[in-house]
Design a protein around this motif. Structure first.
Motif, short mmCIF file in Angstrom:
data_model
loop_
_atom_site.label_atom_id
_atom_site.label_comp_id
_atom_site.label_asym_id
_atom_site.label_seq_id
_atom_site.Cartn_x
_atom_site.Cartn_y
_atom_site.Cartn_z
N LEU A 40 30.04 12.22 3.61
CA LEU A 40 31.18 12.02 2.69
C LEU A 40 30.84 10.70 2.13
CD1 LEU A 40 33.98 12.34 1.55
CD2 LEU A 40 34.82 10.98 3.39
N GLY A 41 30.75 10.65 0.99
CA GLY A 41 30.43 9.22 0.20
C GLY A 41 31.37 8.71 -0.85
N ARG A 42 31.55 7.44 -1.23
CA ARG A 42 32.15 6.92 -2.23
C ARG A 42 31.05 6.35 -3.45
NH1 ARG A 42 37.18 5.85 -2.21
NH2 ARG A 42 37.27 5.30 0.06
N VAL A 43 31.28 6.75 -4.77
CA VAL A 43 30.47 6.40 -5.84
C VAL A 43 30.48 4.68 -6.06
CG1 VAL A 43 30.02 6.65 -8.38
CG2 VAL A 43 30.53 8.75 -6.65
N MET A 44 29.40 4.16 -5.86
CA MET A 44 29.42 2.79 -6.05
C MET A 44 29.18 2.35 -7.72
SD MET A 44 27.05 1.73 -2.55
CE MET A 44 27.05 0.03 -2.92
N GLY A 91 24.48 1.45 1.02
CA GLY A 91 24.41 2.04 -0.12
C GLY A 91 23.14 2.95 -0.04
N SER A 92 23.35 4.31 -0.56
CA SER A 92 22.14 5.24 -0.68
C SER A 92 22.14 5.70 -2.09
CB SER A 92 22.39 6.27 0.30
OG SER A 92 22.24 5.93 1.69
N ASP A 93 21.18 6.76 -2.34
CA ASP A 93 20.93 7.32 -3.68
C ASP A 93 21.23 8.79 -3.65
OD1 ASP A 93 19.64 4.76 -4.58
OD2 ASP A 93 17.85 5.28 -3.32
N MET A 94 22.09 9.00 -4.80
CA MET A 94 22.04 10.36 -5.27
C MET A 94 20.99 10.87 -5.93
SD MET A 94 25.22 11.98 -7.47
CE MET A 94 25.30 13.87 -8.04
#
Length: 348
Positions: A40-44, A91-94
């Protein structure tokens, strides 16, 4: 338990085999994250991927602050990113619109940097187990499938493999074949999948149905087992023939390993080779010959130019088929016959 309503998040296409109702909590320790774990992630911030591909088969616009569900995974796409299945809480990458979160290693300079996602945690079930795409795969089949398979390979991304695969699938359907169209390697996305469905295939599946969000950096035995699962399922569903696309080009790590492995090659009856021009055709045919493979036909972007077709056929001695010819039931039947099957059972 966390208070997130997981069903309000945007779940990606690669999670389509997983019921969102199973999501009950989060494990905030990312140090043990495995490929396929649901994050589950949130778009930064919005970068290259402005949309996420949903399980329904439509793209959804992304906005900063959106909650998304993406499996952790690697990616290899020369036209976009190379990335690894590694996460950073900062922070990670889509890495792919169809669903893949990780750490970008390098990118094609023609595209924007990746959309950034803050991982909030690994999604867990009611019993606290992390949900992983591998746990929702199709069941393995006890015996190897005997279905004939035409394997579509190419020089690279965007060489025309998917167009050729879909066209041949439609031609076979029109000729009376109950056709399975499968993607054996790549990164989960709905573009190719939808193209196969639109072509009228009787059964469509890809490596995500075998539990892998991506095949990049997966062990060769697991990829072969995934291919066996897809072929076994196609045979169980009564398909007469399969067309299987392998991602990227013949030099891509996993594709090259499959083509070089004698045991893996026993899954494929014949090959189509897609490429962009005559030089690529000559080089590709020579490379395939190193593994004892000679395509039954060339196709792809090359086939759009009559002059390039003439050059390629003169250089290789192999016929070039256009999209129109692959769509033709007569040509499709001829290619099917090259696998050893003489006619479509439905037409018998």
């Amino acid at each position: 338990m966390d208070s997130f309503d997981f069903k309000t998040a945007k779940w990606c296409f690669a999670t389509r085999r997983i019921d969102p109702n199973l999501a009950r909590g989060l494990c905030h320790d990312l140090s043990m994250t495995m490929p396929g774990d649901l994050i589950l992630g949130r778009v930064m911030s919005i970068g290259n991927h402005r949309r996420i591909q949903l399980p329904t088969g439509r793209p959804s616009m992304l906005y900063a602050g959106d909650l998304v569900v993406l499996p952790c995974g690697a990616r290899y796409a020369p036209d976009q990113f190379e990335g690894l299945a590694e996460l950073d809480t900062a922070g990670s990458d889509m890495l792919a619109g169809g669903g893949c979160i990780g750490r970008m290693v390098q990118r094609n300079e023609r595209i924007k940097p990746p959309t950034r996602i803050q991982p909030l945690g690994r999604i867990t079930s009611q019993n606290g187990m992390v949900l992983n795409t591998g746990d929702f795969a199709l069941s393995a089949h006890a015996t190897p499938a005997k279905i004939p398979v035409i394997c579509v390979v190419g020089t690279s991304m965007n060489s025309g493999k998917t167009t050729a695969t879909a066209a041949l699938a439609h031609g076979l359907k029109q000729a009376g074949w109950k056709t399975a169209v499968l993607k054996g390697t790549g990164t989960g996305a709905f573009g190719d999948y939808n193209a196969y469905v639109d072509a009228g295939a009787s059964y469509v599946a890809d490596f995500t149905d075998a539990g892998m969000v991506t095949t990049y950096l997966e062990p060769l035995p697991r990829i072969i087992a995934g291919i066996d699962t897809l072929l076994g399922e196609a045979e169980t569903r009564g398909c007469d023939i399969a067309v299987m696309e392998l991602a990227d080009g013949v030099f891509q790590q996993e594709t090259a390993a499959l083509l070089a492995d004698p045991e893996a090659r026993t899954r494929f009856s014949k090959y189509l080779f897609a490429c962009a021009d005559a030089v690529a055709a000559a080089g590709g045919v020579a490379e395939l010959a190193r593994n004892g493979i000679r395509p039954i036909a060339l196709t792809g972007m090359l086939s759009c130019s009559p002059m390039a077709v003439d050059e390629a056929q003169a250089a290789t001695g192999i016929q070039v088929l256009t999209k129109g010819q692959l769509l033709d039931p007569a040509y499709a039947n001829t290619l099917a016959a090259r696998t050893g099957v003489r006619r479509a059972p439905q037409a018998a």
